[in-house]
Design an enzyme around this catalytic site. Structure first.
Site, PDB file in Angstrom:
ATOM      1  N   TYR A 143       0.865  -1.184   0.000  1.00 33.25           N
ATOM      2  CA  TYR A 143       0.000   0.000   0.000  1.00 33.25           C
ATOM      3  C   TYR A 143       0.897   1.228   0.000  1.00 33.25           C
ATOM      4  CZ  TYR A 143      -3.289   3.515   1.793  1.00 33.25           C
ATOM      5  OH  TYR A 143      -4.047   4.646   1.975  1.00 33.25           O
ATOM      6  N   ASP A 238       9.373   2.689  -0.836  1.00 31.33           N
ATOM      7  CA  ASP A 238       8.404   3.335   0.032  1.00 31.33           C
ATOM      8  C   ASP A 238       8.735   2.911   1.465  1.00 31.33           C
ATOM      9  OD1 ASP A 238       6.289   4.072   1.598  1.00 31.33           O
ATOM     10  OD2 ASP A 238       4.729   3.389   0.229  1.00 31.33           O
ATOM     11  N   LYS A 266       5.719   9.210   8.747  1.00 24.75           N
ATOM     12  CA  LYS A 266       5.595   8.665  10.114  1.00 24.75           C
ATOM     13  C   LYS A 266       6.681   9.194  11.072  1.00 24.75           C
ATOM     14  CE  LYS A 266       2.529   5.594   8.361  1.00 24.75           C
ATOM     15  NZ  LYS A 266       1.098   5.775   8.445  1.00 24.75           N
TER      16      LYS A 266
HETATM   17  N1  HOZ Z   1      -2.932   3.556   6.752  1.00 22.15           N
HETATM   18  C1  HOZ Z   1      -2.894   3.034   8.096  1.00 22.15           C
HETATM   19  C2  HOZ Z   1      -2.924   1.557   8.065  1.00 22.15           C
HETATM   20  N2  HOZ Z   1      -1.898   0.955   7.301  1.00 22.15           N
HETATM   21  C3  HOZ Z   1      -4.012   3.554   8.945  1.00 22.15           C
HETATM   22  C4  HOZ Z   1      -3.828   4.991   9.234  1.00 22.15           C
HETATM   23  C5  HOZ Z   1      -4.708   5.530  10.376  1.00 22.15           C
HETATM   24  O1  HOZ Z   1      -5.812   5.053  10.586  1.00 22.15           O
HETATM   25  O2  HOZ Z   1      -4.242   6.407  11.069  1.00 22.15           O
END
Ligand code: HOZ
Length: 427
Positions: A143, A238, A266
């Protein structure tokens, strides 16, 4: 007695789709009511009923030094007192760029943005602009945020062009996205043989953190590097999730492979919205205002967010930081595996730096298909039993977990004790 979480969830759904601002948080995968968090400190957070949980999401990675670390909070407060946003450059942006280039040697120049989605989306545009090619390669189960051309369902088999995974993404937008199997080296070789000179970039999570945790094999990444060099294709790692999580230099340091461009997020924001993409200076020279690839943002390099990121990047360089983080994460995974074994539950785990994966499966998966074959129902029962015992895991069998530097022995042991009770309920 009605839980405040239930009340808040009902209220949230009146004004926000599904009651949440990011879908996984809604607990749809595991069922039940999401916890509404009121505060956090160290390895813990508290919900609207004032219940404390040991947190293994850590904001999906950023809380690597623990929640509300005094040094980070002070840096944010100091920066905020000087003004929240200027839309003009600051010295802090130079300092964090220098720090990122120092810690990730493949990055010679870096552009700050506000989210991982922006970072990967911009990296793709850069790769296409620099190569003059349209096609991109991604892998099933990776992803890369929610940019249109990356929201593509996995194709089955070699050279299958993807269909959009999300409504609202026109077929035309993803017709250049080729989806291949993660860790399938031969398929990658075949794709390049067939159309290598048309591929602008390959984008990959070198340690996948969005289909639970799945490691790339060294052979897979080495082949990818070789093919990209041979065909003039841009290799994009990524590392939004795994950067500064699996090692100080990210997954590229662990594997000893230099991508052309890296997407980060992050941890570099320390809990505030900072992400980045960077790499070879000749490629980054295509970005506006130097070159013709456009990208911009009012909140890019926001001074308060940069202050949180910079103080976090300093803290993770303290002596022994990664040795301790790695040891604690391994201790957690080993303890959980032992507890499952004692209870007779089919389970295994994997840990890299401060990231971990838990699988209700015989062996650690190496592909998307293997992840999908794990026992989701057992995970969901385990998740709720752990939640009831005060341990908050990611609310999906297909997400990675995160440990912070504040998860000390007592916290890990309390988690394993909770897991013994949870596994006993599954047996
Ligand atoms: N994209 C995140 C999971 N792989 C979730 C992000 C969120 O809910 O803060």
């Amino acid at each position: 007695m009605t839980s405040n979480n239930d009340t808040l969830f009902a209220r949230a759904q009146l004004t926000t789709p599904g009651g949440v601002n990011s879908p996984v948080r809604a607990f749809r995968s595991v069922g039940g009511t999401p916890r509404f968090i009121t505060r956090a400190e160290g390895p813990y957070f508290w919900d609207a009923d004032d219940r404390r949980y040991i947190d293994y999401i850590g904001s999906w990675g950023p809380a690597i030094v623990g929640h509300a670390h005094p040094t980070v909070i002070k840096a944010v407060q100091d920066a905020a007192a000087r003004g929240l946003s200027f839309g003009a450059p600051t010295q802090g942006e130079i300092e964090i760029a220098e720090e990122i280039c120092k810690l990730v040697p493949s990055i010679e120049q870096v552009r700050l943005v506000s989210s991982g989605t922006e970072a990967t989306m911009s990296a793709l545009r850069l790769a296409r602009g620099a190569t003059g090619r349209d096609k991109i390669v991604k892998f099933e189960g990776c992803y890369h945020g929610h940019a249109d051309s990356l929201l593509v369902k996995a194709g089955s088999g070699l050279l299958t062009f993807g269909n959009p995974t999300s409504a609202g993404v026109p077929e035309d937008f993803v017709k250049h996205t080729l989806v291949l199997d993660y860790n399938n080296t031969q398929q990658l070789e075949d794709a390049f043989k067939d159309m290598g000179d048309q591929i602008a970039c390959v984008i990959v999570e070198p340690v996948a953190g969005n289909m639970n945790l799945v490691r790339a094999t060294p052979e897979f990444l080495q082949t990818m590097r070789r093919l990209c060099t041979q065909y003039g294709t841009v290799l994009i790692f990524d590392e939004v999730m795994c950067g500064f999580r699996v090692a100080l230099g990210g997954a590229q340091a662990l594997y000893g492979i230099k991508p052309d461009i890296t997407a980060l997020g992050k941890v570099i924001g320390g809990g505030l919205p900072v992400a980045a993409f960077g790499g070879r200076a000749d490629l980054m020279g295509h970005m506006a205002p130097l070159g013709s690839v456009y990208q911009a943002g009012t909140l890019s390099g926001n001074p308060v967010a940069v202050a949180a990121g910079m103080s976090t990047l300093k803290l993770i360089q303290e002596p022994g930081f990664y040795t301790n983080l790695t040891a604690q994460t391994s201790k957690l995974v080993d303890g959980l595996s032992m507890a499952a074994k004692d209870a007779g539950v089919t389970f295994c785990g994997d840990a890299i730096g401060g990231m971990f994966g838990l699988y209700f499966a015989e062996t650690v998966p190496g592909t998307y298909a293997a992840v999908m074959a794990s026992n989701k129902d057992l995970f969901n029962k385990f998740f709720h039993a752990m939640l009831d015992a005060g341990v908050y895991l990611a609310p999906s069998a297909f997400e990675a977990g995160f440990v912070s530097a504040q998860h000390d022995d007592a916290v890990i042991e309390a988690t394993i004790a909770a897991a013994r009770g949870a596994f006993a309920q599954l047996a």
